[in-house]
Scaffold this active site. Sequence first.
Site, PDB file in Angstrom:
ATOM      1  N   HIS A 125       0.809  -1.224   0.000  1.00  0.00           N
ATOM      2  CA  HIS A 125       0.000   0.000   0.000  1.00  0.00           C
ATOM      3  C   HIS A 125       0.836   1.267   0.000  1.00  0.00           C
ATOM      4  O   HIS A 125       0.348   2.336   0.334  1.00  0.00           O
ATOM      5  CB  HIS A 125      -0.965  -0.012   1.202  1.00  0.00           C
ATOM      6  CG  HIS A 125      -2.020  -1.077   1.105  1.00  0.00           C
ATOM      7  ND1 HIS A 125      -2.897  -1.384   2.128  1.00  0.00           N
ATOM      8  CD2 HIS A 125      -2.343  -1.917   0.090  1.00  0.00           C
ATOM      9  CE1 HIS A 125      -3.704  -2.359   1.739  1.00  0.00           C
ATOM     10  NE2 HIS A 125      -3.385  -2.702   0.522  1.00  0.00           N
ATOM     11  N   CYS A 153       4.120  20.077  -7.346  1.00  0.00           N
ATOM     12  CA  CYS A 153       5.181  19.323  -8.021  1.00  0.00           C
ATOM     13  C   CYS A 153       6.139  20.276  -8.721  1.00  0.00           C
ATOM     14  O   CYS A 153       5.707  21.181  -9.447  1.00  0.00           O
ATOM     15  CB  CYS A 153       4.505  18.405  -9.039  1.00  0.00           C
ATOM     16  SG  CYS A 153       5.622  17.542 -10.139  1.00  0.00           S
ATOM     17  N   THR A 194      -3.915  -8.212  10.831  1.00  0.00           N
ATOM     18  CA  THR A 194      -4.726  -7.624   9.758  1.00  0.00           C
ATOM     19  C   THR A 194      -6.158  -8.154   9.843  1.00  0.00           C
ATOM     20  O   THR A 194      -6.361  -9.337  10.131  1.00  0.00           O
ATOM     21  CB  THR A 194      -4.122  -7.870   8.347  1.00  0.00           C
ATOM     22  OG1 THR A 194      -5.047  -7.404   7.358  1.00  0.00           O
ATOM     23  CG2 THR A 194      -3.789  -9.333   8.098  1.00  0.00           C
TER      24      THR A 194
END
Length: 253
Positions: A125, A153, A194
């Site tokens: 992830h 950016c 999890t």
Amino acid sequence: MCEQMETNFPPELISLLRACRRAAALTGAGVSQESGVPTFRDAQSGLWAQYRPEDLATPEAFRRNPKLVWDWYAMRRARADSVAPNPGHYALVEMARCIEDFTLITQNVDGLHARAGSPKVIELHGNIRRVKCFECGQPAATWREDGETVPRCAACGGLLRPDVVWFGEMLPSEALDAAWAAARACQVFFSIGTSGLVQPAASLAYAARGGGAAVVEINLEPTPLTAQADFFLRGKSGEILPALVAAVWGQTQ
Ligand code: APR
């Protein structure tokens, strides 16, 4: 070296792990919980209590209110930076030393496995410490915060975002391919801390089972996987993992 510890682990599990040459482990937010990183579904407190994580972790949420999402991740990044790996993370480093071929796959974005010293972590992830452009995808090594707006950016002027996988986004394909391959090929698959609610990570344990692996689950509470697991070790990963490593391979220094 090698002082055996008395434990209540099933003898079959101990022998299975002693004989194991190829293992994979999938970790989730529960592994970082004892470091003081709240689990994803518990992360909402104070200011953030009014939002569901799912409403802060999508491209739509970022388009709707980039500053809100940026600030939420800035808070989580600061929190991840201020905590340290716990004995569960270190036990997984040890496991990689004891098992010939050991693949660590994580859904966590806090980078704590790498900080503990685990080699070659597959971060399914992404990583909250990295930032990239929302428009062109270019990674940003540095950025400037003015407290008012989301940084932009340097390459294209687009808004910067955390380099994590949001709901509705594709997982990095190389990481996912490596995770599938490790799951299918392993003899033992660990599912640790999890909830097993988020795909495709949640399917890895079933792929491992399909490939003939024994599944070992470590969690505070049962999950949808528990009924399918060969061993369910209930409790804190920061306590169970070091005890298991010591019971199987002895105290290695
Ligand atoms: N030891 C072991 N298990 C624990 C501990 C602990 N100390 N503390 C909590 N747990 C367990 C909980 O019982 C729960 O099953 O960890 C699990 C945490 O579940 P989630 O918060 O759902 O986290 P995770 O499974 O990592 O979520 C997967 O969902 O939202 C996305 O991208 C996000 O990576 C995250 C993914």
